[in-house]
Enzyme design. Structure first.
Site, PDB file in Angstrom:
ATOM      1  N   GLU A  96      -1.932   4.816  -3.737  1.00 46.81           N
ATOM      2  CA  GLU A  96      -2.160   3.499  -3.166  1.00 46.81           C
ATOM      3  C   GLU A  96      -2.253   2.431  -4.251  1.00 46.81           C
ATOM      4  OE1 GLU A  96      -5.543   3.975  -0.611  1.00 46.81           O
ATOM      5  OE2 GLU A  96      -4.466   5.306   0.750  1.00 46.81           O
ATOM      6  N   CYS A 345     -12.977  -0.859  -3.495  1.00 45.83           N
ATOM      7  CA  CYS A 345     -13.206   0.006  -4.646  1.00 45.83           C
ATOM      8  C   CYS A 345     -13.850   1.318  -4.205  1.00 45.83           C
ATOM      9  CB  CYS A 345     -14.109  -0.714  -5.645  1.00 45.83           C
ATOM     10  SG  CYS A 345     -14.399   0.206  -7.152  1.00 45.83           S
TER      11      CYS A 345
END
EC number: 2.1.1.192
Length: 382
Positions: A96, A345
């Site tokens: 990703e 994150c």
């Protein structure tokens, strides 16, 4: 798995490597610059579109070379403008890439590995284990794909991508050669022309490779610290058992010193409720970093199902930030971005999820966060 064609993939070649390639096929070295501009400045993958290259050379290139990036599986856009691409690499794994817009700045978070072997306990990427290193073409290919998606061609004009951070899936220093090659392309004027100050490599602490880094490149460095003492860091970041904090910080200081400029280390600290967010942890951190010129980025934990961790209250985050500020540190609290598309994150998992599964996961994230204090946190945006 993506079938290999046996041709040389020009996408991941540095200028020096591209010149050697043209030598090997009996062509002049200046052709390297021509072709690199077409690939990286204009996003071209069709040799016939390279109009300043002779037809004979285009035919020769079609026979022995290609320009092939990762396969785009999906592209999602968050309500806050964050974008996430899921791309499939040659090994068959998916990784990703995340783009975070913020004012005039656009930061691309790039993956270096499919999965990760470091098994940090609070990171969803580590839960899937290690699958494969990405090639240089697959690393720089993420920049190439994003740049084309924004229509930012030539790549150096009115760019959407102003910063690149090697903070996606994987530990960059465990894929050293390919990451170094890709970062050179990011900064090369024949590549993407991004300033070395705007390219950041983040590491969990592979000490020998931090020492090796300065021999090859001078990008900015970020350290995924996450704990102020060895006992706790051994639990959260298992590689600490091999390279403890004293050794690790010494290597970071050596690297920053080698740059010969007024540049500071970025400390990344994921905040986990009742684990590393207490006053005593802030006090330990102040002492730990007293000899290390640095700025500190506090990252409130982004929960994912079955992680076993929670996000601290806003009061706890603010208290921790204030203590570090009072000690003279430059401290920011990272704003969570792209949470609704699993792009925050610690959430990158390299899975192609259907909408139902993504919705279920998003609901679970919200439920896990419900206990957090609703008081606003004073956030300084990076």
């Amino acid at each position: 798995m993506i079938a290999s064609t046996g041709k040389t993939n020009l996408l991941g070649l540095t200028q020096q490597e591209m010149e050697k390639f043209f030598d090997s096929i009996g062509e002049k070295r200046f052709r390297a610059g021509q072709v690199m501009k077409w690939i990286h400045h204009f996003g071209v993958d069709d040799f016939d579109a390279m109009t300043n290259v002779s037809k004979a050379l285009r035919e020769k290139l079609k026979a022995c070379a290609e320009v092939r990036g990762p396969e785009v599986v999906s592209e999602d856009i968050s309500s806050d403008g964050t974008r996430k691409w899921v791309v499939r690499v040659e090994s068959g794994s998916c990784v990703e890439t995340v783009y975070i817009p913020q004012g005039k700045r656009g930061t691309l978070c790039v993956s270096s590995q499919a999965g990760c072997a470091l098994d940090c306990s609070f990171c969803s990427t580590g839960k899937q284990g290690f699958n494969s290193n990405l090639t240089a073409a697959e690393v720089i290919g993420q920049v190439w794909i994003a740049n084309k998606s924004f229509g930012s061609v030539p790549a150096t004009v009115d760019r959407a991508i102003t910063n690149v951070v090697m903070m996606g899936m994987g530990e960059p220093l465990l894929n050293f050669d390919n990451v170094i090659a890709a970062m050179h392309l990011m900064m090369d004027d024949l590549g993407y022309g991004i300033s070395k100050r705007r390219v950041t490599l983040s590491t969990s602490g592979v000490v020998p490779m931090i020492d090796e880094l300065s021999k090859h490149i001078d990008v900015s460095l970020a350290l995924s610290l996450h704990a102020p003492n060895d006992a706790l860091r051994n639990q959260l970041v298992p590689i600490n058992k091999k390279y403890p904090l004293k050794m690790l910080l010494e290597s970071c200081r050596r690297y920053m010193s080698s740059l010969g400029e007024k540049r500071v280390l970025t400390i990344e600290y994921t905040m986990l409720k009742d684990i590393n967010d207490k006053v005593e942890h802030a006090v330990e951190m102040i002492e730990l970093l007293k000899d290390t010129p640095c700025k500190i980025n506090l990252i409130p934990f982004n929960p994912f199902p079955h992680s076993g961790y929670e996000r601290p209250s806003n009061n706890a985050i603010r208290r921790f930030q204030d203590l570090l500020h009072q000690a003279g540190y430059n401290v920011t609290v990272r704003t969570t971005r792209g949470e609704d598309i699993d792009a925050a994150c610690g959430q990158l998992v390299g899975q192609v999820m259907d909408r139902t599964r993504r919705s279920e996961r998003y609901i679970a994230v919200r439920e896990l966060s419900a206990e957090a204090d609703a008081a606003p946190v004073a956030v300084t945006r990076t």
